[in-house]
Every structure is written in structure tokens, then in C-alpha cells.
Design a protein around this motif. Sequence first.
Motif, PDB file in Angstrom:
ATOM      1  N   ASP A   1       0.798  -1.200   0.000  1.00  0.00           N
ATOM      2  CA  ASP A   1       0.000   0.000   0.000  1.00  0.00           C
ATOM      3  C   ASP A   1       0.845   1.272   0.000  1.00  0.00           C
ATOM      4  O   ASP A   1       0.316   2.366  -0.005  1.00  0.00           O
ATOM      5  N   GLY A   2       2.188   1.146   0.053  1.00  0.00           N
ATOM      6  CA  GLY A   2       3.067   2.307  -0.032  1.00  0.00           C
ATOM      7  C   GLY A   2       3.276   3.054   1.268  1.00  0.00           C
ATOM      8  O   GLY A   2       3.866   4.120   1.281  1.00  0.00           O
ATOM      9  N   PHE A   3       2.819   2.500   2.394  1.00  0.00           N
ATOM     10  CA  PHE A   3       2.976   3.200   3.660  1.00  0.00           C
ATOM     11  C   PHE A   3       4.283   2.812   4.326  1.00  0.00           C
ATOM     12  O   PHE A   3       4.801   1.724   4.142  1.00  0.00           O
ATOM     13  N   ASP A   4       4.793   3.735   5.148  1.00  0.00           N
ATOM     14  CA  ASP A   4       6.117   3.575   5.727  1.00  0.00           C
ATOM     15  C   ASP A   4       6.146   3.757   7.239  1.00  0.00           C
ATOM     16  O   ASP A   4       7.186   3.986   7.817  1.00  0.00           O
ATOM     17  N   GLY A   5       5.004   3.694   7.895  1.00  0.00           N
ATOM     18  CA  GLY A   5       4.978   3.883   9.347  1.00  0.00           C
ATOM     19  C   GLY A   5       5.015   5.353   9.709  1.00  0.00           C
ATOM     20  O   GLY A   5       4.604   6.206   8.928  1.00  0.00           O
ATOM     21  N   MET A   6       5.514   5.679  10.876  1.00  0.00           N
ATOM     22  CA  MET A   6       5.514   7.044  11.397  1.00  0.00           C
ATOM     23  C   MET A   6       6.235   8.005  10.456  1.00  0.00           C
ATOM     24  O   MET A   6       7.368   7.757  10.061  1.00  0.00           O
ATOM     25  N   GLY A   7       5.549   9.099  10.088  1.00  0.00           N
ATOM     26  CA  GLY A   7       6.136  10.104   9.193  1.00  0.00           C
ATOM     27  C   GLY A   7       6.119   9.634   7.750  1.00  0.00           C
ATOM     28  O   GLY A   7       5.573   8.592   7.424  1.00  0.00           O
ATOM     29  N   GLY A   8       6.718  10.406   6.878  1.00  0.00           N
ATOM     30  CA  GLY A   8       6.776  10.012   5.466  1.00  0.00           C
ATOM     31  C   GLY A   8       5.421  10.085   4.798  1.00  0.00           C
ATOM     32  O   GLY A   8       4.718  11.083   4.893  1.00  0.00           O
ATOM     33  N   VAL A   9       5.012   9.009   4.123  1.00  0.00           N
ATOM     34  CA  VAL A   9       3.728   8.980   3.426  1.00  0.00           C
ATOM     35  C   VAL A   9       2.617   8.855   4.465  1.00  0.00           C
ATOM     36  O   VAL A   9       2.570   7.892   5.223  1.00  0.00           O
ATOM     37  N   LEU A  10       1.714   9.840   4.497  1.00  0.00           N
ATOM     38  CA  LEU A  10       0.628   9.847   5.481  1.00  0.00           C
ATOM     39  C   LEU A  10      -0.629   9.158   4.953  1.00  0.00           C
ATOM     40  O   LEU A  10      -1.329   8.476   5.688  1.00  0.00           O
ATOM     41  N   ALA A  11      -0.927   9.376   3.676  1.00  0.00           N
ATOM     42  CA  ALA A  11      -2.163   8.846   3.093  1.00  0.00           C
ATOM     43  C   ALA A  11      -2.038   8.922   1.575  1.00  0.00           C
ATOM     44  O   ALA A  11      -1.124   9.557   1.048  1.00  0.00           O
ATOM     45  N   TRP A  12      -2.980   8.289   0.899  1.00  0.00           N
ATOM     46  CA  TRP A  12      -3.063   8.426  -0.558  1.00  0.00           C
ATOM     47  C   TRP A  12      -4.505   8.278  -1.001  1.00  0.00           C
ATOM     48  O   TRP A  12      -5.338   7.741  -0.297  1.00  0.00           O
ATOM     49  N   CYS A  13      -4.768   8.807  -2.178  1.00  0.00           N
ATOM     50  CA  CYS A  13      -6.102   8.763  -2.756  1.00  0.00           C
ATOM     51  C   CYS A  13      -5.963   8.314  -4.208  1.00  0.00           C
ATOM     52  O   CYS A  13      -5.106   8.798  -4.931  1.00  0.00           O
ATOM     53  N   GLU A  14      -6.801   7.381  -4.593  1.00  0.00           N
ATOM     54  CA  GLU A  14      -6.740   6.814  -5.932  1.00  0.00           C
ATOM     55  C   GLU A  14      -8.036   7.125  -6.664  1.00  0.00           C
ATOM     56  O   GLU A  14      -9.128   6.862  -6.158  1.00  0.00           O
ATOM     57  N   LEU A  15      -7.920   7.700  -7.840  1.00  0.00           N
ATOM     58  CA  LEU A  15      -9.089   8.018  -8.652  1.00  0.00           C
ATOM     59  C   LEU A  15      -9.699   6.747  -9.230  1.00  0.00           C
ATOM     60  O   LEU A  15      -9.012   5.743  -9.410  1.00  0.00           O
ATOM     61  N   PRO A  16     -10.972   6.776  -9.570  1.00  0.00           N
ATOM     62  CA  PRO A  16     -11.606   5.616 -10.198  1.00  0.00           C
ATOM     63  C   PRO A  16     -10.906   5.264 -11.505  1.00  0.00           C
ATOM     64  O   PRO A  16     -10.367   6.122 -12.185  1.00  0.00           O
TER      65      PRO A  16
END
Length: 128
Positions: A1-16
Motif C-alpha cells: 500500500d506504499g505506507f512507511d509507518g511514522m512520518g513520510g507517506v501519510l495517506a493516498w487517494c486513488e481516482l476511479p
Amino acid sequence: DGFDGMGGVLAWCELPNGSDKAITMKFDQGDTWVRTISPGQRGILYRNVFAHEAGHGHGMPHINGPVALLNPFYNEKIFTLQPADKDMLLELGYAKPTAPTTPTTPVGKTRIVLEFLGDVPLPTVTKE
């Protein structure tokens, strides 16, 4: 999902993708999410990141340089559209500029209003 824990990438949104009308938005559960920040408390304000990701969900890219909701870096003081964000919406064709006292008129796309009234609930964690 591209997450890295504390800090860094916080969230993402994917278009339809064209066949799916749902917008997917995910938050990194390795970060500490909060509704408000009290003196001495640390955490990421959920509504700020939600508003930023909702902008992406409407096709807005990151805005580098000026103070903007869609700036790629988290800012706990920004949770609403800033002048640079509004300019981007105009560039994307969401509305045309009008006199400040006159509501904007949609031009080819749906008008977007993003409002937060009262507390925004924290995200619910679901297992996939």
C-alpha cells in the motif's frame, strides 16, 4: 500500500479507473492521528490530510512553492483551500472566476464544496 509507518507517506487517494465509481483513500495507521492538537500533544490532524487527499480525489496535483492545501508537505495550520488551490481548480475548469459576492458558475464540471462542520471523526481501521 506504499505506507512507511511514522512520518513520510501519510495517506493516498486513488481516482476511479473508469469502471469503478468509488474513490479509494487510505491512511497510514503507523502514524498518530488526532482530531485536535493540545499543547504538548503530537499527532497528525486527520481533517487536514483528508482535505488534501480529497483534492487529489478531484484531480488536483500537488502544488509546489506557495502555501497550499495541496502542497506535498503536511502543515497542521492548513485544512481549507488556499488561493493557490483555488487557482488550480480554475485551471482544471471547475469554475470560472466571478465577483466575490456572486456564486461561481460551473463550467463543464461539477462544482466542489469541501466543508468541515464540527469534529471530523477519525478513520475506522478495516482489514482487507
